[in-house]
Design an enzyme around this catalytic site. Structure first.
Site, short mmCIF file in Angstrom:
data_model
loop_
_atom_site.label_atom_id
_atom_site.label_comp_id
_atom_site.label_asym_id
_atom_site.label_seq_id
_atom_site.Cartn_x
_atom_site.Cartn_y
_atom_site.Cartn_z
CG ASP A 3 -8.99 4.40 4.51
OD1 ASP A 3 -9.59 4.70 3.47
OD2 ASP A 3 -7.83 3.97 4.53
N GLY A 28 0.82 -1.20 0.00
CA GLY A 28 0.00 0.00 0.00
C GLY A 28 0.85 1.25 0.00
#
Length: 659
Positions: free
Chosen positions: A619, A503
């Site tokens: 998120d 990520g």
């Protein structure tokens, strides 16, 4: 003496049973047909559309209005116009097709020299025509001799040394069942891949089998799932397909155009629906991108690209790519390419470990790449490793959009790579020795340093109104601080081979601690302020949260610039890996999707209402929902989460967060 009603009933039973079979003295003539016991398939004589001059004997779907043939016996020896056909079982248990002139057009040739009583030819509901002895033994079956169609549970041989080995052969045209130019089957030299040929030239190739038993799952618009499985029968490998219960009719065929199609019957439209076909990319045809070029399916419009260290060998990719710097024997190094379709023309080396496979390629100056896979499929008769090496050119390579495929280790030139490799060979053993000597000391200081490091990061990066409350809570965090050296060992020094995901602010690795305990280790990127915030939030918050739909944090480590979180390992990874994967999304049938939805909702309700802290995740997305072995969802990644204090119901953010 049998009473008349009983005699009539027995006669009817015998008549019904005979509809699906041929016996000695009971042939099948033109105009007759066999129907399987459940009425699924029929066998009989037919003439294709626009071709009434010739007739054939074949099998078709009995209940589908659109006549669809799945097998043809005499495709290259038709019964000519004006002649009647007859299919009969002989004294030698052979099925023989002959015309009215007595010429034999097709036979099973079972090689039985004496008559066996009770032998019958039976059409099964699977679409398989079998010659069966009285004791139930099959001495011949049409599934072993396919024409252009694979039906569920029909084996397609990968092992070409099997005496039953046979390819699929497409029809010559839409109404011409004679053997066409396109064929499909196991590679003639290796037992690891399937190829479609156009005549003698490869047309499309599936990448080499990596040892997985269930290698793909497909779903039609009706929700039916078709599983692709590798079966090992006495050392010979077969590709088979199975369908979920209650599915409509499904089949796989090699089309006369060379396309390999997966089809399902749609009752609403009364037509066959194509839901998968190969090749499906413009550059997916065999060797389309030339030597050292690859078809990049990750692009918006798939196109040919060159490997790193290579450049196009001409104005287009018809000539492939060439090295920017020539290899020097004994020099250079290897670059790891993930998610790749392995090239063709490999050498299969058996019984090698990963390091031995790498060494096999390194010491061969002609070796340009290698790939390795563990074949952990539960069969003791199958090789437990698969080492592939490539000599000279790499052809027919691709990169998959969905992240499937495997690692390809590509040999690159360059003195800098060579020097780095030589230095590492000296430095790594020295470093390993120093780490062992320092381990006892580091274990003693690791725990205290970890908590101190968390406080320092918190003081630099967290908001003022949450800083004090988190600092107080850190002293009460009931999580073990794990030594950095233990994490390095568990992940094999953060090997690319162990990477689970990557990520913007962290990479996730699979680790193995003592006793065989598998964990997922999140390594936050160094120097990332947002990464520091994530680290603090996840340690402080998740330690206080306990719910079956939230991921479980097992420990943490703060070592110099390293910030690591140790989670429970969830084998099915994240939800997005299924939703956006063309081959995996069909695992999520409606019942599974609904269970995932409910699990996520339960986790959110706990965060918003039922936990000791009121927490807003901020998120939540598919990549932050992990799935355990039973496909139960667990919300993860609390780096952006916000605690609501007291009766607070709204707040302002000071920066954009999440994606």
């Amino acid at each position: 003496m049998i009473p008349l009603p009983v005699f009539i009933l027995l006669s009817l039973v015998c008549f019904c049973e005979s509809d699906d079979r041929l016996t000695l003295g009971k042939p099948l003539s033109t105009g007759d047909k066999l129907v399987s016991s459940g009425g699924v398939f029929a066998l009989g004589f037919f003439s294709p559309k626009n071709s009434t001059a010739n007739s054939y004997i074949g099998i078709w779907y009995n209940k589908i209005p659109e006549r669809t043939y799945v097998w043809v016996a005499n495709r290259d020896s038709p019964i000519t116009s004006g002649s009647a056909g007859k299919l009969a079982l002989t004294n030698n248990s052979d099925l023989v097709l002959s015309d009215s002139k007595g010429s034999t057009l097709w036979t099973t040739m079972n090689n039985i020299t004496s008559r066996i009583n009770g032998t019958a030819a039976i059409l099964l509901d699977s679409g398989n025509l079998v010659v069966r002895l009285l004791n139930g033994t099959y001495i011949w079956q049409s599934f072993n001799y396919p024409t252009d169609t694979i039906l569920p549970d029909m084996p397609l041989a990968l092992s070409t040394n099997d005496h039953l080995y046979g390819r699929l052969f497409a029809w010559s045209g839409p109404d011409d069942p004679t053997t066409g130019d396109y064929s499909m089957g196991g590679d003639s030299s290796l037992d690891l891949q399937v190829i479609i040929w156009n005549g003698t030239r490869p047309y499309w190739r599936r990448s080499a089998w990596d040892g997985a038993l269930v290698s793909a799952l497909y779903q039609s618009s009706t929700g039916s799932i078709l599983s692709q499985t590798i079966v090992n029968r006495g050392g010979s490998f077969y590709l088979t397909f199975t369908v979920s219960d209650g599915s409509p009719s499904m089949r796989i065929m090699l089309h006369y155009t060379g396309m390999f199609k997966f089809l399902a019957w749609n009752n609403n439209s009364s037509s066959w629906e194509v839901f998968i076909q190969q090749p499906n990319l413009s550059c997916d045809s065999y060797a389309y991108c030339g030597p050292f070029g690859y078809c990049d399916g990750t692009e918006t419009v798939p196109k040919c690209n060159c490997f790193s260290g290579f450049e196009p060998d001409g104005v287009n990719f018809s000539q492939g790519c060439r090295r920017k710097e020539e290899l020097v024997c004994g020099g250079g190094g290897f670059s790891t390419l993930s998610g790749m379709k392995t090239p063709d023309k490999f050498v299969y080396v058996r019984n090698r470990s990963f390091d031995e496979c790498a060494e096999e390629c390194s010491r061969n100056c002609s070796c340009s790449a290698y790939a390795y896979a563990n074949q952990k499929n539960g069969s003791i008769t199958v090789e437990q490793s698969r080492c592939l090496i490539w000599l000279d050119e790499l052809v027919d390579t691709g990169k998959f959009r969905d992240g499937s495929g495997e690692n390809l280790y590509l040999r690159l030139a360059g003195s800098s790579v060579d020097k780095e490799s030589s230095v590492l060979k000296v430095v790594l053993p020295v470093m390993a020795s120093l780490l062992i000597l320092a381990c006892i000391f580091l274990v003693w200081i690791c725990k205290s340093r970890g908590k101190r490091r968390i406080k320092e990061i918190q003081n630099r990066h967290t908001q003022q109104h949450t800083k004090n409350s988190k600092s107080d809570e850190l002293d009460n965090v009931e999580l073990p601080s794990i030594c950095f050296e233990d994490i390095v060992t568990a992940t094999d020094n953060f090997s690319v081979y162990n990477m689970l995901g990557k990520g913007g602010f962290a990479n996730v690795y699979k680790g193995m601690f003592g006793g065989g305990k598998e964990v997922a280790i999140k390594r936050l990127s160094k120097g990332s302020g947002q990464g520091a915030d994530e680290f603090i939030n996840e340690v402080v918050l998740i330690a206080k949260l306990q719910h079956r739909n939230l991921v479980r944090l097992l420990g943490y480590c703060a070592h110099e610039d390293e910030k690591l979180l140790v989670y429970e390992y969830l084998p099915n990874k994240s939800l997005d890996a299924f939703l956006f994967d063309a081959t995996k999304k069909y695992v999520l049938d409606w019942s599974t999707r609904f269970r995932v939805i409910k699990g996520i909702a339960r986790g959110l309700l706990y965060l918003h209402q039922d936990s000791r802290l009121t927490i807003i995740h901020r998120d939540l997305k598919a990549s932050n929902v992990l799935l355990d072995a039973e496909m139960n969802p667990k919300i993860s990644d609390f780096g952006m989460a916000r605690i609501f204090l007291g009766n607070e119901q709204q707040t302002n953010t000071i920066r954009v967060v999440g994606t």
